[in-house]
Every structure is written in structure tokens, then in C-alpha cells.
Scaffold this motif. Structure first.
Motif, PDB file in Angstrom:
ATOM      1  N   GLU A 217       0.822  -1.215   0.000  1.00  0.00           N
ATOM      2  CA  GLU A 217       0.000   0.000   0.000  1.00  0.00           C
ATOM      3  C   GLU A 217       0.857   1.267   0.000  1.00  0.00           C
ATOM      4  O   GLU A 217       0.399   2.318  -0.447  1.00  0.00           O
ATOM      5  CB  GLU A 217      -0.885   0.057   1.261  1.00  0.00           C
ATOM      6  N   PRO A 358       1.333   2.456  -5.034  1.00  0.00           N
ATOM      7  CA  PRO A 358       0.463   1.502  -5.712  1.00  0.00           C
ATOM      8  C   PRO A 358      -0.414   2.253  -6.714  1.00  0.00           C
ATOM      9  O   PRO A 358      -0.897   3.338  -6.416  1.00  0.00           O
ATOM     10  CB  PRO A 358      -0.392   0.941  -4.558  1.00  0.00           C
ATOM     11  N   ILE A 359      -0.567   1.694  -7.901  1.00  0.00           N
ATOM     12  CA  ILE A 359      -1.494   2.293  -8.884  1.00  0.00           C
ATOM     13  C   ILE A 359      -2.599   1.262  -9.074  1.00  0.00           C
ATOM     14  O   ILE A 359      -2.393   0.218  -9.713  1.00  0.00           O
ATOM     15  CB  ILE A 359      -0.768   2.602 -10.217  1.00  0.00           C
ATOM     16  N   ILE A 360      -3.739   1.531  -8.480  1.00  0.00           N
ATOM     17  CA  ILE A 360      -4.806   0.525  -8.454  1.00  0.00           C
ATOM     18  C   ILE A 360      -5.443   0.439  -9.842  1.00  0.00           C
ATOM     19  O   ILE A 360      -5.917   1.444 -10.385  1.00  0.00           O
ATOM     20  CB  ILE A 360      -5.907   0.884  -7.414  1.00  0.00           C
ATOM     21  N   ILE A 361      -5.469  -0.777 -10.378  1.00  0.00           N
ATOM     22  CA  ILE A 361      -6.031  -0.990 -11.714  1.00  0.00           C
ATOM     23  C   ILE A 361      -7.402  -1.670 -11.613  1.00  0.00           C
ATOM     24  O   ILE A 361      -8.314  -1.357 -12.355  1.00  0.00           O
ATOM     25  CB  ILE A 361      -5.070  -1.862 -12.585  1.00  0.00           C
ATOM     26  N   LEU A 367      -5.118  -5.672 -15.313  1.00  0.00           N
ATOM     27  CA  LEU A 367      -3.752  -5.334 -14.902  1.00  0.00           C
ATOM     28  C   LEU A 367      -2.732  -6.045 -15.783  1.00  0.00           C
ATOM     29  O   LEU A 367      -1.745  -5.459 -16.230  1.00  0.00           O
ATOM     30  CB  LEU A 367      -3.542  -5.720 -13.426  1.00  0.00           C
ATOM     31  N   ARG A 393      -8.604  -5.250  -6.283  1.00  0.00           N
ATOM     32  CA  ARG A 393      -7.667  -4.139  -6.053  1.00  0.00           C
ATOM     33  C   ARG A 393      -6.289  -4.479  -6.619  1.00  0.00           C
ATOM     34  O   ARG A 393      -5.262  -4.049  -6.096  1.00  0.00           O
ATOM     35  CB  ARG A 393      -7.554  -3.809  -4.567  1.00  0.00           C
ATOM     36  N   ARG A 395      -2.988  -4.294  -8.774  1.00  0.00           N
ATOM     37  CA  ARG A 395      -2.295  -3.019  -8.977  1.00  0.00           C
ATOM     38  C   ARG A 395      -0.893  -3.150  -9.543  1.00  0.00           C
ATOM     39  O   ARG A 395      -0.268  -4.206  -9.464  1.00  0.00           O
ATOM     40  CB  ARG A 395      -2.185  -2.305  -7.635  1.00  0.00           C
ATOM     41  N   ARG A 397       2.812  -1.858  -8.812  1.00  0.00           N
ATOM     42  CA  ARG A 397       3.534  -1.302  -7.668  1.00  0.00           C
ATOM     43  C   ARG A 397       4.784  -0.616  -8.191  1.00  0.00           C
ATOM     44  O   ARG A 397       5.658  -1.246  -8.771  1.00  0.00           O
ATOM     45  CB  ARG A 397       3.893  -2.380  -6.664  1.00  0.00           C
TER      46      ARG A 397
END
Ligand SMILES: Cc1ncc(COP(=O)(O)O)c(C=O)c1O
Length: 427
Positions: A217, A358-361, A367, A393, A395, A397
Motif C-alpha cells: 500500500e 500503488p497504482i490501483i487498476i 492489470l 484491487r 495493482r 507497484r
């Protein structure tokens, strides 16, 4: 189980790594075969995100190859934990070479027998000072530090209380100890208080354990509140500050420095494998607690000592951290620049407050497709999906380094913007 249902479960087409573990059947290798099928499919789709071999130092730009096709190429690296680039600092390398000449490339034994050299003792002292503690012990890895420390301290009748998002090695240590394990919702002090109200008692000990920076996170534990609540219930506190060393706090001493509670944490775990650029784990605390761990932490007692060249490198890296604050300043300049731009574009970055972004996709398949294209565009980032994070969730990273140039970061932001729109992550 009905035979047809069982057969379907055994042969079902699995689209996630997480689905290959729970495969029924008397042959232990059923799961191995299921995973092999999954791997074939991964290769067909070119969703190959792991173990790309480097043929250069792991720096802001790397030469790296596709894991099956080969094809070495230059890429922008946003998947390294060497946040200040110390893995490749010439002074760190020089110190490591000098130690190789003096001590050889390995330690030759476990630390309690003949594996401890003067450099280990120096590093223990430096790290104890770093964490404002009396003493420190060096484990083979951060993983071993968590497993060894927790399993040495907790007995079956004791209680471990974990933030839900704590690192896997903390959970493994708790399981190995046999202690009762409780979790509280991520960073929820209300839940921590209520768990402690129910589990503490005069006949057993309680250990509250939290990451400082959460590794999936990038957000921070409210350490001052955790400490206050734990003390109210006579519980001890253990902090895993692996991703905070060299990154968090005005001088990079970590989460305790940021919250003004240095020297108050019962046990602080760190790693030499991230900002310090090498390999090894550290635990800092009172002299008595650390001396106890030297004899009862089995992952220390029964495992070879960290090689002297790595220890020498870590000492040189600490010198740089302590005398050259501009690396930390550049890292934070980069973190602020990238998080500001990505948030402006509409990306969900959670509550990151560290070098892990984190880039939540969302869905894992989305993803995978997006990351395949990102890699093709020359940008390397890490893939994170269930069970490391909740199913919806998944993501990217992204790990920031002090040495990333503005031009490289602009290219990364532009590419993420293009792919984010293509895959409906942002509008
Ligand atoms: C929070 C946390 N603790 C511990 C570890 C283990 O560290 P090491 O790489 O030194 O085993 C990691 C590494 O991923 C981590 O993220």
C-alpha cells in the motif's frame, strides 16, 4: 466430493496464480500440474512479469531481458527497493571489495560460532544507534528476522495482534510460534483497542505487530497511537520498518522518527535489502532482548552469517545516509512529483506516503494486459494481485528512486496516462 465436481476442479482452467494452490486430490503434485498448465497459458498470453534477468546493475535504468524470449533491452526501472541507489554507489562497492579482500566472500559459519567478524559488531552498534536502541542483531534476511524474533518470543499461551496488511514473514513467525493470532482492520485504532480489550490478560503476554510502511500500500502505520493503545493494555510493540529505513522521517530514520517515538518501540525490525542495498535483517531493542534473541531465535542461531562484503557495504551505505541528506530530498521530490501528476490524471494511489506507490487498476486480467503494454513501452514495474491484495484491487507497484530523472518520470507518466485511458482506469 462428487467425482465430476472433483474432476472439474482438478482440470479447471485457472487464470490466476492464486487458484493453483487449492487443488484437491491424493497426489501432492496435482497442484504442481495445475500450476504448470497455468504457466503455459501465461506464456501464450505474454503475461510474463516475474524473474526478468538483469544484465546491468539494478538502477534507475537497467538492461533487462524478457524471461522467455531473451531480447535484452534498456528499460526505466520502477521496481527496485534500492530507493537511494546505494546498491551501486561507488563508495559502497569499494567498501565491499575491500572487505572481500580482507575477509573473503563468505562468513564461513553461523554467527554464534566463527561467522561473526569485526564488521558485524560494528554494524550492530551503528544500527542500534540508528534506531536509538541499546543493541541490535543481524539476521540473514528481514524475513528471517521476523520469523526468528516472533517465534523466539511468543509461546502457545501468548497472543499476537497484527495489522491485517502486515508482511507475510510476520504471519509466518506467528504461525511458527503457535501463539493465538488476532488481526485488526488495516490502520484501525478502534479495532486495535477492541481486540486488545478482549485478548489481554494476566496469564499471558501480548505482542502488537505492525509494518511501518506497508509493502503493498505504501501507507504508514499510526505508530504513536499504536504505542499509546498497546501500553494501555500492557502489550509489547514490534515494528517492521523495512521500507521506512532511509525513506521516512526528517533524516530517514524511519516511522518512529516521523512520529517522535524513537527509542520507545520494544523491537524494531529492518532490512539491509532495500534502502541499504544489500541483504540481511536487523532487530534493534534493549541489550537484554537482543542477547536473548541471539540464543533463542532459530533463524539466527541455525543459519550462516551475512557475508562480510555485504556488511561492509551496509556500513558505507549508512555513512552516506547520515552525511548526504540530499539523496533523501531528491527521493521525496520525485515521490511528490509523480504522485501529484498521477492523482491529477485520476489514478487511485490509495494512501501512499512513502517510496512505494500503488497504482490501483482493478481486475487482475486488466492489470495483466496493461502491464504487458507498459513493459513493451520500456517501463518496468511490479505486478501485485490476489492474494497479496484484495481481488478487485490488483495493482501496479511503482517504487521510486532518488536518481530518476524528470525526463524519465515524464515519459512514465505519459505512458501510464495513455494506457490508463485505453483500459478505462482513468477517463
Ligand atoms: C515489510 C517487509 N518486511 C520484511 C521483508 C523481508 O525483507 P528481506 O528482503 O530482507 O527478507 C520485506 C520484503 O519484502 C517487507 O516488505
Amino acid at each position: 466430493m462428487d467425482e465430476t465436481v472433483e474432476l472439474t476442479r482438478k482440470t479447471a482452467h485457472r487464470t490466476s496464480w492464486a487458484d493453483c494452490y487449492d487443488v484437491p486430490g491424493p497426489d501432492l503434485f496435482d497442484k504442481v500440474h495445475a500450476f504448470a498448465q497455468y504457466v503455459d497459458w501465461v506464456h501464450e498470453k505474454d503475461h510474463c512479469f516475474f524473474r526478468w534477468p538483469l544484465s546491468s546493475p539494478n538502477s534507475t535504468r537497467v538492461v533487462i531481458s524478457h524471461p522467455t524470449r531473451g531480447e535484452p533491452r534498456e528499460m526505466i526501472m520502477l521496481g527496485s527497493n534500492s530507493y537511494l541507489g546505494l546498491t551501486n554507489d561507488p563508495r559502497v562497492i569499494k567498501a565491499s571489495i575491500e572487505a572481500t579482500k580482507t575477509y573473503g566472500y563468505g562468513a564461513g559459519s553461523v554467527p554464534l560460532y566463527s561467522g561473526t567478524c569485526e564488521l558485524h559488531i560494528q554494524l550492530e552498534k551503528r544500527l542500534a544507534e540508528w534506531y536509538r536502541c541499546e543493541d541490535a542483531i543481524i539476521f540473514p534476511t528481514g524475513y528471517a528476522a521476523n520469523v526468528g524474533t516472533i517465534s523466539a518470543l511468543l509461546r502457545k499461551e501468548d497472543v499476537a495482534v497484527n495489522d491485517l496488511f502486515n508482511h507475510a514473514s510476520i504471519y509466518d513467525g506467528c504461525k511458527l510460534s503457535g501463539a493465538a493470532m488476532h488481526t485488526f482492520a488495516h490502520r484501525s485504532m478502534r479495532r486495535l483497542e477492541s481486540v486488545l480489550r478482549n485478548v489481554t490478560g494476566p496469564e499471558h503476554g501480548t505482542l502488537v505487530i505492525t509494518d511501518g510502511v506497508f509493502s503493498m500500500e505504501g501507507d504508514l502505520a499510526p505508530l504513536d497511537d499504536i504505542l499509546t493503545i498497546a501500553r494501555r493494555h500492557n502489550a509489547r510493540v514490534m515494528l517492521d520498518d523495512s521500507h521506512a529505513l532511509g525513506v521516512i522521517g526528517p533524516t530517514g530514520r524511519g516511522t518512529a522518527e516521523l512520529y517522535g517515538v524513537e527509542g520507545q518501540i520494544d523491537l524494531t525490525v529492518g532490512t539491509l535489502s532495500k534502502c541499504l542495498g544489500g541483504i540481511g535483517g536487523v532487530v534493534a531493542g534493549t541489550h537484554d532482548a537482543i542477547e536473548y534473541l541471539r540464543f533463542y531465535a532459530r533463524s539466527f542461531f541455525f543459519s550462516g552469517a551475512v557475508p562480510p562484503p555485504v556488511i561492509a557495504g551496509a556500513l558505507a551505505a549508512l555513512d552516506i545516509l547520515e552525511t548526504e541528506p540530499h539523496h533523501l530530498a531528491s527521493l521525496w521530490k520525485n515521490i511528490r512529483y509523480v504522485t501529484g501528476k498521477l492523482r491529477e490524471l485520476g489514478f487511485d494511489l490509495g494512501h501512499t506516503a512513502s517510496a512505494i506507490i500503488p497504482i490501483i487498476i482493478g481486475e487482475e486480467m486488466k492489470l495483466k494486459e496493461l502491464l504487458r503494454e507498459l513493459l513493451a513501452a520500456g517501463v518496468f514495474m511490479n505486478f501485485v494481485a490476489f492474494p497479496a491484495v484484495p481481488r478487485r484491487r490488483a495493482r501496479l507497484r511503482m517504487s521510486m528512486m532518488s536518481g530518476h530523472t524528470q525526463a524519465d518520470l515524464d515519459y512514465v507518466i505519459e505512458t501510464l496516462s495513455r494506457l490508463g485511458k485505453k483500459y478505462g482506469v482513468i477517463s
